[in-house]
Design an enzyme around this catalytic site. Structure first.
Site, PDB file in Angstrom:
ATOM      1  N   CYS A 103     -11.458   3.335 -29.909  1.00  0.00           N
ATOM      2  CA  CYS A 103     -12.675   4.056 -30.270  1.00  0.00           C
ATOM      3  C   CYS A 103     -13.563   4.350 -29.079  1.00  0.00           C
ATOM      4  O   CYS A 103     -14.711   3.911 -29.020  1.00  0.00           O
ATOM      5  CB  CYS A 103     -13.426   3.253 -31.313  1.00  0.00           C
ATOM      6  SG  CYS A 103     -12.426   3.112 -32.773  1.00  0.00           S
ATOM      7  N   GLY A 112       0.752  -1.242   0.000  1.00  0.00           N
ATOM      8  CA  GLY A 112       0.000   0.000   0.000  1.00  0.00           C
ATOM      9  C   GLY A 112       0.784   1.294   0.000  1.00  0.00           C
ATOM     10  O   GLY A 112       0.204   2.369  -0.208  1.00  0.00           O
ATOM     11  N   ARG A 142      -4.480   2.738 -16.313  1.00  0.00           N
ATOM     12  CA  ARG A 142      -4.615   3.560 -15.106  1.00  0.00           C
ATOM     13  C   ARG A 142      -5.216   4.945 -15.357  1.00  0.00           C
ATOM     14  O   ARG A 142      -6.085   5.383 -14.604  1.00  0.00           O
ATOM     15  CB  ARG A 142      -3.289   3.665 -14.358  1.00  0.00           C
ATOM     16  CG  ARG A 142      -2.692   2.285 -13.965  1.00  0.00           C
ATOM     17  CD  ARG A 142      -1.523   2.385 -13.009  1.00  0.00           C
ATOM     18  NE  ARG A 142      -1.969   2.799 -11.699  1.00  0.00           N
ATOM     19  CZ  ARG A 142      -1.878   3.994 -11.218  1.00  0.00           C
ATOM     20  NH1 ARG A 142      -1.306   4.940 -11.943  1.00  0.00           N
ATOM     21  NH2 ARG A 142      -2.332   4.289 -10.044  1.00  0.00           N
ATOM     22  N   PRO A 202       4.650  -5.371  -0.489  1.00  0.00           N
ATOM     23  CA  PRO A 202       4.727  -4.181  -1.346  1.00  0.00           C
ATOM     24  C   PRO A 202       4.687  -4.568  -2.824  1.00  0.00           C
ATOM     25  O   PRO A 202       5.259  -5.586  -3.214  1.00  0.00           O
ATOM     26  CB  PRO A 202       6.089  -3.575  -0.984  1.00  0.00           C
ATOM     27  CG  PRO A 202       6.908  -4.753  -0.560  1.00  0.00           C
ATOM     28  CD  PRO A 202       5.963  -5.719   0.099  1.00  0.00           C
TER      29      PRO A 202
HETATM   30  N1  LLP Z   1      -1.536  -6.990  -0.825  1.00  0.00           N
HETATM   31  C1  LLP Z   1      -2.826  -7.082  -1.178  1.00  0.00           C
HETATM   32  C2  LLP Z   1      -3.700  -8.022  -0.476  1.00  0.00           C
HETATM   33  C3  LLP Z   1      -3.328  -6.249  -2.207  1.00  0.00           C
HETATM   34  O1  LLP Z   1      -4.607  -6.330  -2.537  1.00  0.00           O
HETATM   35  C4  LLP Z   1      -2.458  -5.348  -2.866  1.00  0.00           C
HETATM   36  C5  LLP Z   1      -2.947  -4.490  -3.938  1.00  0.00           C
HETATM   37  C6  LLP Z   1      -1.107  -5.326  -2.472  1.00  0.00           C
HETATM   38  C7  LLP Z   1      -0.696  -6.144  -1.440  1.00  0.00           C
HETATM   39  C8  LLP Z   1      -0.109  -4.427  -3.114  1.00  0.00           C
HETATM   40  O2  LLP Z   1      -0.378  -3.079  -2.916  1.00  0.00           O
HETATM   41  P1  LLP Z   1       0.678  -1.944  -3.361  1.00  0.00           P
HETATM   42  O3  LLP Z   1       1.878  -2.097  -2.471  1.00  0.00           O
HETATM   43  O4  LLP Z   1       1.035  -2.190  -4.769  1.00  0.00           O
HETATM   44  O5  LLP Z   1      -0.045  -0.688  -3.142  1.00  0.00           O
HETATM   45  N2  LLP Z   1      -4.630  -1.362 -10.032  1.00  0.00           N
HETATM   46  C9  LLP Z   1      -4.496  -0.336  -9.009  1.00  0.00           C
HETATM   47  C10 LLP Z   1      -3.916  -0.871  -7.724  1.00  0.00           C
HETATM   48  C11 LLP Z   1      -4.681  -2.036  -7.145  1.00  0.00           C
HETATM   49  C12 LLP Z   1      -4.068  -2.582  -5.875  1.00  0.00           C
HETATM   50  C13 LLP Z   1      -4.710  -3.852  -5.478  1.00  0.00           C
HETATM   51  N3  LLP Z   1      -4.150  -4.470  -4.347  1.00  0.00           N
HETATM   52  C14 LLP Z   1      -3.672   0.803  -9.580  1.00  0.00           C
HETATM   53  O6  LLP Z   1      -3.272   0.757 -10.738  1.00  0.00           O
HETATM   54  O7  LLP Z   1      -3.452   1.792  -8.896  1.00  0.00           O
END
Ligand code: LLP
Length: 419
Positions: free
Chosen positions: A343, A239, A312, A274
């Protein structure tokens, strides 16, 4: 810090000119920098080095096996959310005992596959899943290590589509029920509860929601222990946000400090998941300008990448910096809408963006496209998937080839009655 820099007026990925890659593989394409991936992994590992932890790279951010392997070689585990991702992680050389499996909708056969593969743990997201998993594992003669993913009902203050820790989000077991469910799990034959997990959202640009979630986790661990239940693992999810514009985001070292401050004395093993923080700035999407189209109120830069290649901007109105591959000679800026060939009007990467003057055949690069870029791409408008290239120093390799449209067509067939 990344390894995409201008040298002699030209943008490079480490020591390889993007123009060379464009000649080699055609446009559009993704390019990843191995040194940047390694650097980001090491920065994160360093930030949490005081804690006994496994860093499970969130494969959904970038699931190319060459990317996963680069991280696995540094000791990373994997956070997966499907059997497909699990297979990728294992293929890339992540040891099964460093893989955690999250997700609200794991099917019976997904669970069976994970139990048989002997992964580190399954992060269970509902009581319903718990019952199925225990049954699956019992039938296989196994007692599967699990953690309960709890929903701490904390507002992550991020985009609504990527917020996961509020009680009206589909994720995790409501925190007010978690202790009861943990007790129940400890009496089931097929599961071995090890602890708790949480993940409250992605692209968090403020540490306070993490703090609130961590405190709730600590409270719950205390409660479980006071009931005589064993808690030896806490998975804190991913996150951590990264800068897409000039915005300020918390540093991994500050995040690490926060974990130590809030949870350092819990006496558990931690897992971190991460994704974006490791892969985001390690990738670019490179595209060619097809036309500069003058309309009554706008100037459109029509490029050969589209929303199917990088979703995105159209999905989350996300900002990606767009830079020319050849450094401009003057400071002159023109205001463009940067759009793809698909399109629908949603196929827009940037509106009213001030960019150096563009012309047909110029190359442009989207920064911060290494996470949730290629993994979210699709074949809308029958546009086949684009290649991914990895660079390391002056070497490069095509780590996913361009899909040929004929390969897509080969998946389809006419019904018998149509011949
Ligand atoms: N762990 C779990 C259970 C998750 O659902 C996620 C992301 C992560 C870890 C990794 O999170 P990060 O460190 O990458 O923030 N498609 C969206 C982001 C979706 C994230 C979904 N879950 C975007 O392009 O911003």
């Amino acid at each position: 810090m990344d390894h995409f820099q201008y040298k002699n007026g030209e943008l490079y990925a480490e020591d390889v000119a993007l123009t060379k890659l464009a000649e080699e593989v055609g446009t559009p394409f993704y390019v990843y920098s191995r040194a940047t991936l390694e650097r980001h992994y090491n920065v994160f590992a360093d930030a949490v080095k005081e804690l006994d932890s496994t860093i499970c790279f969130a494969v959904k951010a970038n699931s190319n096996i060459a990317v996963i392997k680069t991280l696995a070689d540094l000791g990373a585990g994997a956070d997966v959310v499907s059997v497909g991702e699990l297979k990728r992680a294992l293929k890339a050389g992540v040891p099964a005992n460093k893989v955690v499996f999250s997700g609200v909708g794991k099917s019976r056969s997904d669970l069976e596959y994970a139990v048989k593969a002997g992964i580190r743990q399954i992060n269970v997201e509902s009581e319903e899943e718990l019952v199925v998993l225990s049954d699956v594992a019992t039938k296989l003669g196994a007692r599967m290590p699990i953690v309960l993913r709890v929903n701490p009902n904390v507002d992550a203050k991020t985009h609504e589509k990527i917020s996961t820790g509020k009680s009206d989000n589909k994720f995790g077991i409501d925190w007010t029920r978690a202790v009861e469910v943990y007790q129940r799990a400890s009496n089931m034959s097929g599961v071995d509860p090890k602890g708790l997990a949480c993940h409250i959202g992605s692209q968090l640009v403020d540490l306070e929601p993490f703090r609130a979630a961590f405190r709730r986790m600590k409270e719950m661990v205390g409660e479980l222990r006071s009931l005589g239940l064993d808690v030896t693992r806490v998975d804190l999810g991913g996150g951590l946000g990264i800068p897409y514009e000039e915005d300020e985001t918390p540093l991994p070292v500050e995040y690490g400090k926060l974990v130590v401050e809030e949870l350092g004395d819990l006496g558990v093993e931690f897992e971190f998941e991460p994704g974006r923080m490791i892969a985001g700035n390690a990738g670019l999407l490179v595209s060619e300008v097809l036309y500069v189209k003058q309309a009554p109120t706008k100037t459109f830069a029509v490029i050969d990448a589209a929303m199917n290649d990088l979703m995105r901007p159209s999905l989350y109105s996300a900002y990606h910096a767009i830079v020319p591959v050849f450094e401009p000679e003057t400071d002159e800026k023109v205001t463009y809408d940067v759009v793809g060939p698909i399109c629908e009007t949603g196929d827009t990467f940037a509106k009213d963006r001030k960019l150096p003057k563009l012309a047909s055949a110029d190359l442009v690069a989207f920064r911060t496209a290494g996470a949730y870029g290629a993994t979210m791409s699709n074949t809308y408008n029958s546009r086949a998937l684009i290649p991914e290239v990895m660079v390391s120093g002056d070497q490069y390799a095509v780590v996913r080839k361009r899909v040929d449209i004929e390969e897509l067509l080969d998946l389809e067939s006419l019904a018998d009655w149509q011949s």
